[in-house]
Motif scaffolding. Structure first.
Motif, PDB file in Angstrom:
ATOM      1  N   SER A 145     -29.345  -8.796 -31.303  1.00 35.56           N
ATOM      2  CA  SER A 145     -28.311  -9.720 -31.758  1.00 35.56           C
ATOM      3  C   SER A 145     -27.964 -10.628 -30.596  1.00 35.56           C
ATOM      4  CB  SER A 145     -27.066  -8.951 -32.206  1.00 35.56           C
ATOM      5  OG  SER A 145     -26.098  -9.826 -32.746  1.00 35.56           O
ATOM      6  N   PRO A 146     -27.796 -11.892 -30.785  1.00 39.78           N
ATOM      7  CA  PRO A 146     -27.699 -12.612 -32.046  1.00 39.78           C
ATOM      8  C   PRO A 146     -29.030 -13.121 -32.581  1.00 39.78           C
ATOM      9  CG  PRO A 146     -27.116 -14.091 -30.276  1.00 39.78           C
ATOM     10  CD  PRO A 146     -27.419 -12.742 -29.645  1.00 39.78           C
ATOM     11  N   PRO A 167     -23.039  -4.859 -44.169  1.00 40.32           N
ATOM     12  CA  PRO A 167     -22.162  -5.277 -43.071  1.00 40.32           C
ATOM     13  C   PRO A 167     -22.850  -5.349 -41.713  1.00 40.32           C
ATOM     14  CG  PRO A 167     -21.877  -2.942 -43.365  1.00 40.32           C
ATOM     15  CD  PRO A 167     -22.924  -3.396 -44.384  1.00 40.32           C
ATOM     16  N   THR A 168     -24.182  -5.240 -41.655  1.00 41.17           N
ATOM     17  CA  THR A 168     -24.887  -5.161 -40.380  1.00 41.17           C
ATOM     18  C   THR A 168     -24.589  -6.325 -39.431  1.00 41.17           C
ATOM     19  OG1 THR A 168     -26.607  -3.832 -41.404  1.00 41.17           O
ATOM     20  CG2 THR A 168     -27.158  -4.892 -39.310  1.00 41.17           C
ATOM     21  N   PRO A 169     -24.618  -7.597 -39.869  1.00 32.55           N
ATOM     22  CA  PRO A 169     -24.335  -8.679 -38.916  1.00 32.55           C
ATOM     23  C   PRO A 169     -22.960  -8.547 -38.245  1.00 32.55           C
ATOM     24  CG  PRO A 169     -25.308  -9.564 -40.907  1.00 32.55           C
ATOM     25  CD  PRO A 169     -24.999  -8.121 -41.191  1.00 32.55           C
ATOM     26  N   CYS A 170     -21.962  -8.158 -39.001  1.00 29.86           N
ATOM     27  CA  CYS A 170     -20.613  -7.998 -38.454  1.00 29.86           C
ATOM     28  C   CYS A 170     -20.571  -6.833 -37.461  1.00 29.86           C
ATOM     29  CB  CYS A 170     -19.615  -7.780 -39.583  1.00 29.86           C
ATOM     30  SG  CYS A 170     -17.907  -7.646 -39.019  1.00 29.86           S
ATOM     31  N   THR A 217     -19.657  -7.076 -33.425  1.00 27.93           N
ATOM     32  CA  THR A 217     -18.647  -6.219 -32.804  1.00 27.93           C
ATOM     33  C   THR A 217     -19.246  -5.432 -31.647  1.00 27.93           C
ATOM     34  OG1 THR A 217     -17.436  -6.047 -34.882  1.00 27.93           O
ATOM     35  CG2 THR A 217     -16.998  -4.345 -33.227  1.00 27.93           C
ATOM     36  N   ALA A 218     -20.457  -4.919 -31.817  1.00 25.30           N
ATOM     37  CA  ALA A 218     -21.115  -4.152 -30.751  1.00 25.30           C
ATOM     38  C   ALA A 218     -21.348  -5.011 -29.518  1.00 25.30           C
ATOM     39  CB  ALA A 218     -22.431  -3.579 -31.261  1.00 25.30           C
ATOM     40  N   ILE A 219     -21.789  -6.245 -29.712  1.00 20.05           N
ATOM     41  CA  ILE A 219     -22.020  -7.149 -28.583  1.00 20.05           C
ATOM     42  C   ILE A 219     -20.703  -7.458 -27.883  1.00 20.05           C
ATOM     43  CG2 ILE A 219     -22.748  -9.484 -27.936  1.00 20.05           C
ATOM     44  CD1 ILE A 219     -25.066  -7.568 -28.595  1.00 20.05           C
ATOM     45  N   THR A 256     -17.007  -6.584 -23.255  1.00 12.93           N
ATOM     46  CA  THR A 256     -15.711  -6.112 -22.770  1.00 12.93           C
ATOM     47  C   THR A 256     -15.876  -4.971 -21.771  1.00 12.93           C
ATOM     48  OG1 THR A 256     -14.601  -6.782 -24.802  1.00 12.93           O
ATOM     49  CG2 THR A 256     -13.486  -5.113 -23.472  1.00 12.93           C
ATOM     50  N   ALA A 257     -16.741  -4.020 -22.078  1.00 11.43           N
ATOM     51  CA  ALA A 257     -16.987  -2.885 -21.184  1.00 11.43           C
ATOM     52  C   ALA A 257     -17.591  -3.354 -19.867  1.00 11.43           C
ATOM     53  CB  ALA A 257     -17.894  -1.864 -21.859  1.00 11.43           C
ATOM     54  N   TYR A 258     -18.543  -4.275 -19.921  1.00 14.18           N
ATOM     55  CA  TYR A 258     -19.169  -4.794 -18.703  1.00 14.18           C
ATOM     56  C   TYR A 258     -18.138  -5.491 -17.830  1.00 14.18           C
ATOM     57  CZ  TYR A 258     -21.974  -7.521 -15.510  1.00 14.18           C
ATOM     58  OH  TYR A 258     -22.499  -8.082 -14.373  1.00 14.18           O
ATOM     59  N   ASN A 259     -17.345  -6.368 -18.441  1.00 13.20           N
ATOM     60  CA  ASN A 259     -16.337  -7.091 -17.667  1.00 13.20           C
ATOM     61  C   ASN A 259     -15.311  -6.141 -17.056  1.00 13.20           C
ATOM     62  OD1 ASN A 259     -17.472  -9.602 -18.089  1.00 13.20           O
ATOM     63  ND2 ASN A 259     -16.314  -9.972 -19.956  1.00 13.20           N
ATOM     64  N   ASN A 260     -14.905  -5.125 -17.800  1.00 14.49           N
ATOM     65  CA  ASN A 260     -13.973  -4.136 -17.284  1.00 14.49           C
ATOM     66  C   ASN A 260     -14.566  -3.408 -16.083  1.00 14.49           C
ATOM     67  OD1 ASN A 260     -13.008  -1.191 -17.157  1.00 14.49           O
ATOM     68  ND2 ASN A 260     -11.386  -2.191 -18.346  1.00 14.49           N
TER      69      ASN A 260
END
Length: 86
Positions: free
Chosen positions: A17-18, A55-58, A62-64, A69-73
């Motif tokens: 994704s994307p 709902p796979t694209p959504c 969300t996973a990306i 967010t985790a990487y930036n944290n």
């Protein structure tokens, strides 16, 4: 993307994704009856792409976002243990 060769195998789910599912190359995918994911004899799990049905694209979006967010944290945390170089 994700590439493979005929004799390799993957344990677990994979996804892109994307970019489209066509960025997973070397696999022979079969869409599940729901078209929410695909399967392959080389993957013990499922393959997901934003071109799969809802709902796979959504879920992938969300996973990306969660990964970013985790990487930036993590990148903003201080290393309190020092460095082990060598």
């Amino acid at each position: 993307g994700i590439s493979t060769v005929p004799s390799s195998s993957i344990t677990g789910n994979i996804g892109v994704s994307p970019v489209a599912g066509t960025y997973m190359t070397g696999f022979s995918f079969t869409a599940d009856s729901s078209s929410e994911f695909s399967t392959s004899s080389q993957v013990t799990g499922s393959a997901y792409a934003p071109t799969d049905h809802t709902p796979t694209p959504c879920i992938l979006t969300t996973a990306i976002s969660d990964m970013e967010t985790a990487y930036n944290n993590a990148s903003q945390r201080n290393n309190t243990e020092g460095f082990n170089i060598g």
